[in-house]
Each structure stands twice: as C-alpha cells, then as structure tokens.
Design a protein around this motif. Structure first.
Motif, PDB file in Angstrom:
ATOM      1  N   ALA A  34      -3.061  18.028   3.440  1.00 20.57           N
ATOM      2  CA  ALA A  34      -3.794  19.172   4.536  1.00 20.57           C
ATOM      3  C   ALA A  34      -5.438  18.868   4.774  1.00 20.57           C
ATOM      4  O   ALA A  34      -5.285  19.226   6.233  1.00 20.57           O
ATOM      5  CB  ALA A  34      -3.383  20.653   4.155  1.00 20.57           C
ATOM      6  N   ALA A  35      -6.360  18.529   4.169  1.00 26.72           N
ATOM      7  CA  ALA A  35      -7.447  18.049   4.182  1.00 26.72           C
ATOM      8  C   ALA A  35      -7.835  16.940   5.141  1.00 26.72           C
ATOM      9  O   ALA A  35      -8.450  17.086   6.150  1.00 26.72           O
ATOM     10  CB  ALA A  35      -8.077  17.665   2.813  1.00 26.72           C
ATOM     11  N   ILE A  49     -16.169  18.057   2.396  1.00 28.30           N
ATOM     12  CA  ILE A  49     -15.937  18.921   1.396  1.00 28.30           C
ATOM     13  C   ILE A  49     -15.739  20.135   2.489  1.00 28.30           C
ATOM     14  O   ILE A  49     -15.079  21.495   2.467  1.00 28.30           O
ATOM     15  CB  ILE A  49     -17.021  19.196   1.300  1.00 28.30           C
ATOM     16  N   GLU A  50     -16.593  20.153   3.943  1.00 32.36           N
ATOM     17  CA  GLU A  50     -15.349  21.886   4.504  1.00 32.36           C
ATOM     18  C   GLU A  50     -14.703  21.207   5.000  1.00 32.36           C
ATOM     19  O   GLU A  50     -13.168  22.328   5.088  1.00 32.36           O
ATOM     20  CB  GLU A  50     -16.578  20.897   6.062  1.00 32.36           C
ATOM     21  N   THR A  55      -8.858  24.108   4.222  1.00 35.93           N
ATOM     22  CA  THR A  55      -7.210  23.702   3.615  1.00 35.93           C
ATOM     23  C   THR A  55      -7.361  24.869   2.840  1.00 35.93           C
ATOM     24  O   THR A  55      -6.465  26.152   2.681  1.00 35.93           O
ATOM     25  CB  THR A  55      -7.327  22.608   3.628  1.00 35.93           C
ATOM     26  N   TYR A  56      -8.141  25.360   2.187  1.00 34.32           N
ATOM     27  CA  TYR A  56      -8.657  25.823   0.693  1.00 34.32           C
ATOM     28  C   TYR A  56      -8.391  27.726   1.849  1.00 34.32           C
ATOM     29  O   TYR A  56      -7.508  28.626   1.060  1.00 34.32           O
ATOM     30  CB  TYR A  56      -9.691  26.008   0.056  1.00 34.32           C
ATOM     31  N   ALA A  57      -8.437  27.858   2.807  1.00 33.79           N
ATOM     32  CA  ALA A  57      -9.509  29.186   2.853  1.00 33.79           C
ATOM     33  C   ALA A  57      -7.237  29.453   4.411  1.00 33.79           C
ATOM     34  O   ALA A  57      -7.153  30.604   3.835  1.00 33.79           O
ATOM     35  CB  ALA A  57     -10.261  29.270   4.021  1.00 33.79           C
ATOM     36  N   LEU A  58      -7.338  28.266   4.382  1.00 33.70           N
ATOM     37  CA  LEU A  58      -5.785  28.649   5.163  1.00 33.70           C
ATOM     38  C   LEU A  58      -4.095  28.452   4.421  1.00 33.70           C
ATOM     39  O   LEU A  58      -3.073  28.709   4.413  1.00 33.70           O
ATOM     40  CB  LEU A  58      -5.296  27.644   6.365  1.00 33.70           C
TER      41      LEU A  58
END
Length: 92
Positions: A34-35, A49-50, A55-58
């Motif tokens: 995903a990233a 990192i961004e 991805t972590y937020a989604l």
C-alpha cells in the motif's frame, strides 16, 4: 521489501519495523504494498515515512479496529451490551 520488489528509505524501514512490532507482521507486510502505491502516486522512487504514515492512516489494524468498535459500540444498531433502558424500550 525485497520480496515485494519495493525500495524503501532507511527511515521508512525503521518506522515499518516499529509498526510491525506493535501490530502484526501481516499488517506490516500489507503496508509495504500500500505504501508503494502511495509512493508511486507522488512519483517518488523510494517509499518514505510520509507514504507509510498515509497508509497507516487509511488502513487500520486489528487492534485499532477493536478499540474503535469498543469506543463506539453504543452507536451501532443491535448493540447487545446496552443499558437496561434499551431492553425496556425493546419490550414496550
């Protein structure tokens, strides 16, 4: 990352490792792909990192999903852990 054919910065690898330790290896592996898609969208060559933060937020992991459901369980229909008032209202 090598298995998924994804290039990642050292900072990205550190963050992904931390997420994998705190959540699960399955979730961390899923995040690589995903990233990489987020990275491609911003026309970069390496996942950073961004991309991982986006991805972590989604996409939430099992732990955060469980916490969310517990927090908002009263807002869902057919909540079985309701008050006695809910039971009385259903019987009326």
């Amino acid at each position: 990352c090598e298995e998924e054919d994804v290039q990642m910065t050292e900072d990205g690898e550190k963050l992904l490792t931390k997420i994998g330790v705190e959540t699960s290896l399955r979730y961390a592996i899923y995040m690589i792909t995903a990233a990489a898609l987020c990275c491609t969208k911003r026309k970069a060559t390496k996942v950073d990192i961004e991309d991982i933060k986006r991805t972590y937020a989604l996409f939430i992991d099992v732990g955060r999903s469980t916490q969310f459901l517990r927090e908002y369980q009263r807002d869902y229909m057919f909540n079985e852990i309701g008050d006695d008032r809910d039971d009385d209202a259903m019987q009326s």
